[in-house]
Write an enzyme that holds these catalytic residues in place. Structure first.
Site, PDB file in Angstrom:
ATOM      1  N   GLY B  15      52.652  -7.154  26.027  1.00  0.00           N
ATOM      2  CA  GLY B  15      52.543  -7.009  24.577  1.00  0.00           C
ATOM      3  C   GLY B  15      53.868  -7.264  23.878  1.00  0.00           C
ATOM      4  O   GLY B  15      53.916  -7.927  22.838  1.00  0.00           O
ATOM      5  N   ARG B 297      49.517  -6.627  50.452  1.00  0.00           N
ATOM      6  CA  ARG B 297      49.156  -5.209  50.321  1.00  0.00           C
ATOM      7  C   ARG B 297      47.764  -4.885  50.840  1.00  0.00           C
ATOM      8  O   ARG B 297      47.553  -3.830  51.439  1.00  0.00           O
ATOM      9  CB  ARG B 297      49.266  -4.805  48.853  1.00  0.00           C
ATOM     10  CG  ARG B 297      50.703  -4.811  48.407  1.00  0.00           C
ATOM     11  CD  ARG B 297      50.846  -4.639  46.933  1.00  0.00           C
ATOM     12  NE  ARG B 297      52.276  -4.599  46.599  1.00  0.00           N
ATOM     13  CZ  ARG B 297      52.744  -4.542  45.366  1.00  0.00           C
ATOM     14  NH1 ARG B 297      51.919  -4.534  44.332  1.00  0.00           N
ATOM     15  NH2 ARG B 297      54.032  -4.504  45.141  1.00  0.00           N
ATOM     16  N   SER B 418      53.397  -9.083  39.369  1.00  0.00           N
ATOM     17  CA  SER B 418      52.771  -8.462  38.191  1.00  0.00           C
ATOM     18  C   SER B 418      53.694  -8.520  36.985  1.00  0.00           C
ATOM     19  O   SER B 418      53.268  -8.877  35.884  1.00  0.00           O
ATOM     20  CB  SER B 418      52.379  -7.011  38.477  1.00  0.00           C
ATOM     21  OG  SER B 418      53.508  -6.235  38.790  1.00  0.00           O
ATOM     22  N   LEU B 419      54.968  -8.213  37.175  1.00  0.00           N
ATOM     23  CA  LEU B 419      55.901  -8.302  36.043  1.00  0.00           C
ATOM     24  C   LEU B 419      55.925  -9.741  35.550  1.00  0.00           C
ATOM     25  O   LEU B 419      55.922 -10.015  34.349  1.00  0.00           O
ATOM     26  CB  LEU B 419      57.298  -7.850  36.478  1.00  0.00           C
ATOM     27  CG  LEU B 419      57.406  -6.377  36.891  1.00  0.00           C
ATOM     28  CD1 LEU B 419      58.816  -6.044  37.331  1.00  0.00           C
ATOM     29  CD2 LEU B 419      56.982  -5.460  35.759  1.00  0.00           C
TER      30      LEU B 419
END
Lengths: 250, 605
Positions: B15, B297, B418-419
């Site tokens: 965002g 993972r 993810s980042l």
């Protein structure tokens, strides 16, 4: 020998203008509980120790691993994150929970720390980059400098240092330890340094670095062990040099 | 022509990045967040951010990063957006470097990189072990600069409750509730963007923050936005068990050399350091000699589950744990590279992980699935960055970015992607929304005020109705039961019988939700009232996850069914797309674009 029951005394306040009152709770002990899981237990059955029906206690929390800063409150009178306040590490007797006192109460244990975020605007706590398009790598930096700056960039705006600072209160203009430390951080960055004078101007007047009373409570209270007092010493030197430069012209 | 405005919901990495991009284009942003944006869940990301900068002489490249990501995701992601992301990654890391992120450095003063799961290259830039926090703070600072300049208006302490649509079905704004006054208000916007994070709270306890209810994404789904690949939930192999939360123990612990093991002898009660090397089973290293402790993972979590549940070799009183051992690494190195996570472990367990092997167990961590979003590919397999379609949901004018959308990770996300995906999504979606918003603003008259009045009235009425509920059920207890059912049956191992039972349980909880009380009749900062509304959304979203898992009779990435142990490309190389109906989700299955990286068997040994 873990306790059988956990007793809590919680200072409650329904609204910013309401008066506060104490409520007591007693909940069963479970393994590896912290203050937050106690509050979660209470909301599943919001009844006081005396058997009175009440509302769930209102508090603020998010990450529960001491990186977001949200759940800061007074636990047994000391400001800290309540997520790392483990019940089994608490002394015997009831655990008291109160909102921070240096910020306006929103409700119960939640306070409004907006002044801290506003202060970050005043001190221009950012690196003024040209834009977010791809302009290649940033400036080189030694591992040691990066490591020291990292210590300051871990500040999560939790408010512990503000709470214990005798100079930061409703009848003082002092901006407080947390935003000052950010001046130290950005003035040390190779690009941020280009605008160091703007940040120093912001902290040289009333409410700035000279209002620090050197009580050194802040550095004791900081949960991230940020070297706050070292930063203020450094800022004292920076502002003096900046003052002399402006006096004699650059 | 009125000046356009774009509403962004969520102040995490996605965002905030989008907000900066929109502000840089000179367009005003209204930024909504339930918490001060600096406290968003991105702070919990620890290990780092991937980008093939190739500073270790390993011949790494964005193309290899792309191939690793496709394979890590078991070939379920549409490939053009993934390719765009991996090629943009080095530039993204440099951008954060320019913003002043205190990344760890090499002796020469360059950015340092470490290993992470699912790759053989040093590709992960990091700032100690609090990289997400550091990246978020950098964006928070830049947004504050735009806020001070007047282009960004923050609405912190406001919760998105629904979209506002015009007669043509276009999203023209949103409705939000002020979590202090409990008043609802409709906000017009020329584009609305959701960056509202993942749904960890569906599982009760997870590595997620308490704000990650998935409620906003679920509300968009119930407003008609499609939800894709909901059944793909990542279970992180290494977390610290806890009463309120399962705290993440970053993959970077293994990236820096951490080793996972159990005693070879069942029930060996000796303290771990007294167990000699020969009597330890390093089960990941033995089974995966090439990737060792850095398998993806999903693979590591299944192996830990197998060791504890099927072979009974787990440690601790309940046998639900394995050792993650750092004690062979010098304390000074650990402090410099992993301090943040060592501190967390010590604070919550009282043990120093430099001296004692950590006790860890898998935990729900991340949703690969999320709101369905579009993209505009180019002929050479990249993304057309001038298109308003990028990151738009099937509702025109509604965008989704970050964990709440599905685009980049397929059936399993690689660590430290993810980042990257959050930032890249913000970078792509911001300009896309600007193009859309300028087009909208040009159409002239705008939406009649009555549309917003109706939305406000609908939500004010909804909350008034919820506030009056006075049944015997406690919403927090209903949530606890939901979490237990989802955690038991919809995580590492999935069986169709159990999934059916779980759906029946969710339906039961939906009925009981109708008889729940809000517990608090106050008009000010009434958190249980907001939670009642979120809970209904969470129940609907739980059905999307559970029924999606029930339907998919194969094993792929994080979705594992012992009764269907193999990947089935012929039938299931498809995106699951759920649409809301009052009777529950209806599913369709879309083909996946695998034109850029040919699917192969997913092996790490």
């Amino acid at each position: 020998m873990p306790r059988q029951k956990i007793e809590l005394r919680i200072r409650r306040q329904d609204s910013p203008t309401g008066s506060s009152r104490w409520e007591e709770f007693s909940i069963p002990w479970q393994p590896s509980m912290n203050v937050i899981s106690c509050l979660m237990e209470i909301r599943k059955n919001p009844v006081t120790k005396q058997g009175q029906k009440t509302t769930p206690v209102h508090w603020e929390s998010s990450c529960l691993e001491e990186v977001c800063g949200a759940c800061t409150m007074l636990v047994n009178g000391k400001p800290r994150q309540s997520c790392t306040a483990l019940v089994d590490n608490m002394p015997d007797g009831p655990i008291t929970l109160e909102p921070l006192t240096k910020f306006p109460v929103v409700r119960d244990l939640q306070v409004d720390r907006k002044p801290m975020f506003e202060a970050l605007k005043i001190v221009k706590a950012w690196v003024p980059i040209d834009g977010t398009y791809d302009l290649g790598p940033g400036p080189k930096m030694s591992a040691a400098d990066a490591e020291l700056n990292y210590a300051f960039s871990r500040c999560m705006t939790c408010g512990c240092c503000m709470e214990v600072c005798p100079q930061y209160n409703s009848h003082s203009d002092f901006i407080g330890p947390a935003p000052l430390a950010q001046v130290r951080l950005f003035n040390a960055h190779p690009t941020g340094r280009m605008n160091a004078h703007e940040r120093l101007d912001a902290i040289m007047g009333r409410g700035g670095i000279v209002d620090c009373g050197n009580a050194q409570n802040c550095v004791e209270a900081c949960p991230k062990e940020i070297p706050l007092t070292e930063a203020f010493g450094d800022l004292g030197r920076q502002t003096t040099v900046h003052w002399l430069q402006s006096l004699f012209g650059k | 022509m009125a000046a356009p405005r774009i509403a962004i919901v969520g102040g995490g990495l996605a965002g905030l990045m989008a907000a900066i991009k929109v502000a840089e284009a000179g367009v005003a942003v209204d930024l909504f967040s339930i918490v001060p944006v600096k406290r968003s869940h991105s702070v919990c990301a620890q290990g780092g951010i991937n980008g093939a900068v190739n500073v270790k002489g390993e011949n790494d490249s964005p193309e290899i990063h792309f191939v690793d990501t496709c394979k890590g995701g078991d070939f379920l992601a549409n490939q053009p957006p993934v390719k765009g992301m991996c090629y943009a990654a080095p530039g993204i890391i440099y951008l954060f470097d320019r913003m002043g992120v205190t990344f760890n450095r090499t002796a020469e003063g360059l950015l340092d990189f470490r290993r992470f799961g699912g790759t053989l290259h040093h590709r992960t830039a990091f700032a100690g072990a609090t990289t997400g926090q550091q990246l978020l703070y950098a964006l928070d600072e830049q947004v504050r600069r735009h806020e001070a300049a007047g282009l960004v208006t923050k609405y912190e302490g406001w919760e998105f409750v629904g979209t506002v649509k015009d007669d043509a079905g276009r999203c023209v704004g949103l409705t939000a509730i002020d979590l202090r006054t409990m008043k609802t208000k409709a906000f017009p916007a020329d584009a609305v963007m959701l960056g509202t994070g993942g749904p960890g709270l569906l599982f009760g306890k997870s590595t997620n923050s308490l704000i990650n209810s998935g409620s906003a994404a679920a509300a968009a789904y119930m407003d008609g936005a499609d939800y894709a690949n909901g059944e793909f939930i990542q279970i992180h192999p290494t977390a610290i068990p806890g009463a309120d939360k399962l705290r993440l123990m970053s993959e970077s612990a293994r990236g820096e050399g951490g080793r996972v093991w159990v005693p070879r002898k069942k029930g060996d009660a000796r303290p771990p350091r007294q167990i000699p090397e020969a009597e330890r089973e390093y089960f990941l290293e033995e089974k995966y000699p090439k990737y060792r402790n850095l398998v993806p993972r999903d693979v590591a979590s299944r192996e830990i589950h197998n060791v504890c549940v099927n072979r009974g070799l787990g440690i601790g009183a309940d046998g639900m744990g394995v050792y993650l051992d750092l004690t062979h690494i010098p304390r000074e190195t650990l402090k410099r590279k992993l301090e943040g996570i060592l501190e967390i472990y010590e604070k919550f367990t009282g043990e120093d992980p430099c001296d004692e092997p950590m006790r860890i167990f898998p935990a729900v961590h991340y949703s690969m699935g999320g709101l369905w979003v579009d993209y505009e590919p180019t002929k050479d397999g990249f993304i057309d960055l001038g298109s308003p379609k990028n990151h738009m949901t099937n509702i025109p004018g509604l965008y989704a970015i970050g964990e709440c959308e599905y685009q980049y990770h397929g059936a399993n996300r690689l660590g430290a992607n993810s980042l990257l995906s959050c930032v890249y999504a913000g970078q792509v979606a911001g300009p896309a929304a600007v193009v859309h918003a300028l087009g909208q603003a040009k159409t002239g008259a705008g939406t009649p005020a009555s549309v917003f009045e109706a939305a406000e009235k609908r939500w004010t009425g909804r909350f008034a109705e919820l506030a009056k509920r006075n049944g015997p059920e406690n919403p927090y207890k209903i949530h606890e039961e939901l979490g237990i059912a989802m955690l038991s049956n919809v995580t590492i191992v999935r069986e169709n019988g159990k999934l059916q039972e779980t759906d029946a349980k969710i339906l039961e909880l939906m009925e009981r939700w109708k008889n729940a009380t809000v517990l608090d009749d106050g008009q000010w900062a009434n958190a249980p009232l907001s939670f009642m509304n979120q809970l209904e959304n969470m129940l609907h979203l739980s059905r999307v996850v559970t029924l999606g898992a029930l339907a998919r009779n194969e094993s792929r990435g994080a979705h594992f069914k012992p009764d269907f142990p193999d990947r089935d490309d012929a039938n299931w190389q498809k995106t699951t797309v759920a649409s809301f109906t009052p009777n529950g989700p209806s599913f369709r299955y879309d083909p996946v674009d695998v034109s850029l990286c040919t699917p192969v068997a997913r092996k790490y040994d």
